[in-house]
Design a protein around this motif. Structure first.
Motif, PDB file in Angstrom:
ATOM      1  N   THR A   1       0.791  -1.225   0.000  1.00  0.00           N
ATOM      2  CA  THR A   1       0.000   0.000   0.000  1.00  0.00           C
ATOM      3  C   THR A   1       0.825   1.277   0.000  1.00  0.00           C
ATOM      4  O   THR A   1       0.315   2.332  -0.377  1.00  0.00           O
ATOM      5  CB  THR A   1      -0.940   0.028   1.221  1.00  0.00           C
ATOM      6  OG1 THR A   1      -0.140  -0.019   2.426  1.00  0.00           O
ATOM      7  CG2 THR A   1      -1.874  -1.174   1.205  1.00  0.00           C
ATOM      8  N   ILE A   2       2.047   1.189   0.439  1.00  0.00           N
ATOM      9  CA  ILE A   2       2.851   2.416   0.553  1.00  0.00           C
ATOM     10  C   ILE A   2       4.085   2.350  -0.345  1.00  0.00           C
ATOM     11  O   ILE A   2       4.298   3.200  -1.211  1.00  0.00           O
ATOM     12  CB  ILE A   2       3.266   2.658   2.018  1.00  0.00           C
ATOM     13  CG1 ILE A   2       2.022   2.830   2.893  1.00  0.00           C
ATOM     14  CG2 ILE A   2       4.182   3.877   2.134  1.00  0.00           C
ATOM     15  CD1 ILE A   2       2.323   2.984   4.369  1.00  0.00           C
ATOM     16  N   LEU A   3       4.891   1.295  -0.134  1.00  0.00           N
ATOM     17  CA  LEU A   3       6.168   1.242  -0.835  1.00  0.00           C
ATOM     18  C   LEU A   3       5.969   1.074  -2.338  1.00  0.00           C
ATOM     19  O   LEU A   3       6.624   1.762  -3.140  1.00  0.00           O
ATOM     20  CB  LEU A   3       7.007   0.092  -0.265  1.00  0.00           C
ATOM     21  CG  LEU A   3       8.469   0.038  -0.713  1.00  0.00           C
ATOM     22  CD1 LEU A   3       9.193   1.317  -0.335  1.00  0.00           C
ATOM     23  CD2 LEU A   3       9.172  -1.161  -0.097  1.00  0.00           C
ATOM     24  N   VAL A   4       5.068   0.148  -2.729  1.00  0.00           N
ATOM     25  CA  VAL A   4       4.836  -0.058  -4.165  1.00  0.00           C
ATOM     26  C   VAL A   4       4.285   1.213  -4.803  1.00  0.00           C
ATOM     27  O   VAL A   4       4.723   1.625  -5.887  1.00  0.00           O
ATOM     28  CB  VAL A   4       3.878  -1.251  -4.363  1.00  0.00           C
ATOM     29  CG1 VAL A   4       3.420  -1.327  -5.822  1.00  0.00           C
ATOM     30  CG2 VAL A   4       4.552  -2.549  -3.966  1.00  0.00           C
TER      31      VAL A   4
ATOM     32  N   ILE B   1      10.056  -5.763  -5.956  1.00  0.00           N
ATOM     33  CA  ILE B   1      10.587  -6.381  -4.734  1.00  0.00           C
ATOM     34  C   ILE B   1      12.088  -6.186  -4.646  1.00  0.00           C
ATOM     35  O   ILE B   1      12.642  -5.887  -3.579  1.00  0.00           O
ATOM     36  CB  ILE B   1      10.223  -7.882  -4.700  1.00  0.00           C
ATOM     37  CG1 ILE B   1       8.708  -8.049  -4.563  1.00  0.00           C
ATOM     38  CG2 ILE B   1      10.946  -8.591  -3.557  1.00  0.00           C
ATOM     39  CD1 ILE B   1       8.245  -9.483  -4.633  1.00  0.00           C
ATOM     40  N   GLU B   2      12.763  -6.324  -5.783  1.00  0.00           N
ATOM     41  CA  GLU B   2      14.216  -6.142  -5.796  1.00  0.00           C
ATOM     42  C   GLU B   2      14.587  -4.709  -5.412  1.00  0.00           C
ATOM     43  O   GLU B   2      15.539  -4.488  -4.654  1.00  0.00           O
ATOM     44  CB  GLU B   2      14.748  -6.484  -7.192  1.00  0.00           C
ATOM     45  CG  GLU B   2      16.251  -6.356  -7.353  1.00  0.00           C
ATOM     46  CD  GLU B   2      17.018  -7.381  -6.542  1.00  0.00           C
ATOM     47  OE1 GLU B   2      18.212  -7.139  -6.262  1.00  0.00           O
ATOM     48  OE2 GLU B   2      16.429  -8.415  -6.176  1.00  0.00           O
ATOM     49  N   ARG B   3      13.828  -3.753  -5.902  1.00  0.00           N
ATOM     50  CA  ARG B   3      14.121  -2.355  -5.580  1.00  0.00           C
ATOM     51  C   ARG B   3      13.792  -2.021  -4.128  1.00  0.00           C
ATOM     52  O   ARG B   3      14.447  -1.189  -3.514  1.00  0.00           O
ATOM     53  CB  ARG B   3      13.343  -1.439  -6.525  1.00  0.00           C
ATOM     54  CG  ARG B   3      13.863  -1.454  -7.963  1.00  0.00           C
ATOM     55  CD  ARG B   3      12.864  -0.847  -8.917  1.00  0.00           C
ATOM     56  NE  ARG B   3      12.524   0.533  -8.564  1.00  0.00           N
ATOM     57  CZ  ARG B   3      11.612   1.260  -9.211  1.00  0.00           C
ATOM     58  NH1 ARG B   3      10.949   0.719 -10.231  1.00  0.00           N
ATOM     59  NH2 ARG B   3      11.370   2.495  -8.835  1.00  0.00           N
ATOM     60  N   GLY B   4      12.728  -2.671  -3.606  1.00  0.00           N
ATOM     61  CA  GLY B   4      12.335  -2.368  -2.232  1.00  0.00           C
ATOM     62  C   GLY B   4      12.849  -3.358  -1.212  1.00  0.00           C
ATOM     63  O   GLY B   4      12.417  -3.334  -0.057  1.00  0.00           O
TER      64      GLY B   4
END
Length: 587
Positions: free
Chosen positions: A33-36, A283-286
């Protein structure tokens, strides 16, 4: 039954697992909800910046072409070329292409020009009298534009010779603009084609697509103008993204299979930049944020366990000590005590337990001593009432008078009575067990007395093994059963009866049987006989109830001894007593 420690540990583990799961759920929620959204918003900003740069570049090219088609040189060329003679046409085309070459330096993207007259010849700035470009117009890139009916547009990339001096081909994007008569705006007089170096666009788009897995550029007709090189290697991705982009008419972000599609449109010409972000790349970036949240969750869960374990053991160790001590006390060990040095309520609980066991031990000892004193007083009272010395003197006088008169039966009966009476009032010998030999001797005296009362009514048969005489038995064990056989078995029979008394020794057991052939006992009454109270009206010299006898045996031997009674109405009764083999010499 689970221990308290295991229950507490299970609860702590459950709390730790729930804490970890909740942390993982929060991490997932934060990521989704936030990071993506934050990463997608950043990519939307980057995409928008690329769109603006490409739009500025395309607008400059369009403005450059518009400035050319309204110039006097090109207007004159398109309107007068077909009206000139051959020499004039050559001069006009030479002057026009020179004019274009002079303006070519204004835009570094432009590699060549082409002039198209309606239904007439095509002139290419790199080969003025060559038919190469005329044939090139039959390819899809131009035919698609012609069918679209657009006044000006960029075509899809196509391969063509860069210049007339080489045969090397390069990728080119052409900008085609319809030329109108500025004096008569509704009249079309030709087309101007600007052939542009594809690398000028590709270099800009390569830089803008670095953070995207998929990146394509579509013109207003939906034709592919640019495709990211790494994305093009997967033949299935571009068609899927083109299909998704065709179904998504509005710009913005949409979720598609395996990731997200971002679309941004150009304001001036309705071009599209379409990008694809896979969930794996997000996912890799975060992952650094996910790793930090995961480490925080795992660390907090571990700290919970490490901080709670000492407290658990501090509580459960004293409780386990108290538990084992209570089990020992319940088993009869009143010497048990616990040592708890925790300085809290558990230590006070241990001290209270020690005081309790000490008080219980003291109370038990006092109760035992009280019962002993009580029994001794009762016996002393009984014996004081009996006054045995007076009785003995009286009975001895009776014997003396009977002997003087020669009545031997009275002498024998009174002698037997004296011996039974002496056994009944013994104080110095308070043992509860006697050799069977002594019990048989007293039993013979009892039978002798009853024989004078019930003359010729019963006969006693003895079958005692020699080894059995030295075995220990409870005092007055057999007499109640013989008394029961006489009074309740043979006397009511009104006929002579027989009583068999036997004793046999096995490896570890002494078996005593008292069998009579009296009237017997009905089966429904057998279970009640052991519970009957002592018959105080019975005339026995020392009557002891059968229930009392059974209780004494159970008290002395517990489960090592057994007593049972078998009887059949009209046939007689048998009592079988099994005792552990105890020899008098081993006492």
């Amino acid at each position: 039954m689970k221990s308290l420690r295991s229950i507490i540990l299970q609860r702590i583990v459950i709390v730790a697992i729930i804490s970890f799961v909740l942390s993982a759920a929060f991490t997932y929620y934060y990521y989704q909800t936030i990071l993506v959204k934050q990463m997608i918003h950043e990519d939307e900003t980057k995409l928008s910046q690329t769109v603006r740069q490409l739009e500025y570049m395309s607008d400059d090219i369009a403005k450059f072409s518009f400035s050319l088609i309204i110039s006097d040189q090109l207007q004159a060329f398109y309107k007068t070329y077909n009206q000139l003679d051959t020499f004039g046409q050559f001069a006009m085309i030479a002057d026009t292409l020179d004019f274009l070459d002079d303006n070519k330096g204004l835009r570094k993207e432009v590699t060549s020009f082409a002039l198209l007259l309606p239904g007439g010849p095509v002139f290419w700035s790199e080969a003025r009298n060559d038919q190469y470009f005329s044939k090139h117009l039959k390819e899809p890139w131009y035919q698609n534009h012609a069918r679209s009916g657009q006044q000006y547009a960029f075509t899809e990339p196509h391969d063509m010779i860069i210049s007339n001096n080489t045969t090397e081909k390069g990728k080119t994007i052409s900008f085609i603009v319809t030329v109108k008569d500025i004096e008569q705006p509704g009249r079309t007089i030709g087309e101007l084609i600007l052939n542009l170096d594809y690398e000028s666009f590709a270099s800009l788009l390569d830089f803008g697509s670095e953070d995207f897995e998929g990146f394509i550029w579509l013109n207003e007709a939906g034709y592919l103008l640019y495709e990211k090189e790494s994305f093009a290697e997967d033949a299935s991705l571009t068609p899927a993204l083109l299909a998704a982009a065709a179904g998504q008419q509005q710009e913005g972000t949409s979720h598609i299979h395996g990731g997200y599609m971002l679309i941004d449109r150009f304001e001036s010409n309705n071009w599209k930049l379409v990008t694809f972000l896979s969930e794996a790349s997000l996912i890799e970036r975060g992952k650094i944020v996910l790793y930090l949240l995961g480490v925080f969750s795992l660390t907090s869960t571990t700290l919970i366990l490490l901080l709670m374990m000492p407290a658990i053991f501090r509580i459960t160790r004293p409780i386990m000590r108290l538990y084992h001590a209570m089990n020992a006390v319940s088993s009869g060990n009143l010497q048990t005590s616990v040592s708890i040095k925790t300085g809290d309520e558990l230590e006070k609980l241990g001290q209270g337990f020690n005081r309790m066991t000490h008080q219980l031990k003291t109370h038990l000892e006092e109760s035992i001593q009280y019962e002993k004193d009580k029994r001794e007083l009762e016996l002393e009272l009984l014996l004081s009432q009996l006054n045995p010395h007076f009785v003995y003197n009286t009975l001895n006088a009776v014997i003396y008078m009977a002997q003087k008169q020669g009545n031997d039966d009275i002498v024998r009966m009174v002698g037997s009575f004296i011996r039974i009476l002496q056994d009944a009032v013994k104080l110095g010998d308070s043992q509860s067990l006697n050799p069977l030999r002594e019990e048989i001797a007293l039993l013979r005296d009892y039978i002798a007395i009853q024989s004078y009362r019930y003359i010729d009514m019963f006969e006693v048969v003895w079958d005692i093994e020699d080894e059995a005489y030295d075995c220990l038995v409870p005092r007055n064990l057999i007499q109640p059963f013989v008394e029961n056989a006489i009074f309740h078995g043979i006397v009511p029979k009104e006929a002579n009866g027989k009583i068999l008394i036997s004793a046999a020794v096995s490896k570890s057991k002494l078996t005593i049987e008292i069998i009579d052939d009296g009237i017997g006992i009905e089966e429904k009454l057998l279970g009640d006989i052991w519970d009957k109270k002592e018959n105080k009206k019975n005339s026995g010299l020392r009557h002891i109830g059968m229930s009392h006898t059974r209780k004494r045996v159970e008290h002395l031997f517990g489960k090592q001894a057994s007593m049972r009674m078998d009887s059949r109405p009209g046939e007689g009764t048998a009592v079988i007593v099994e005792l552990p083999k105890l020899l008098a010499s081993t006492e």
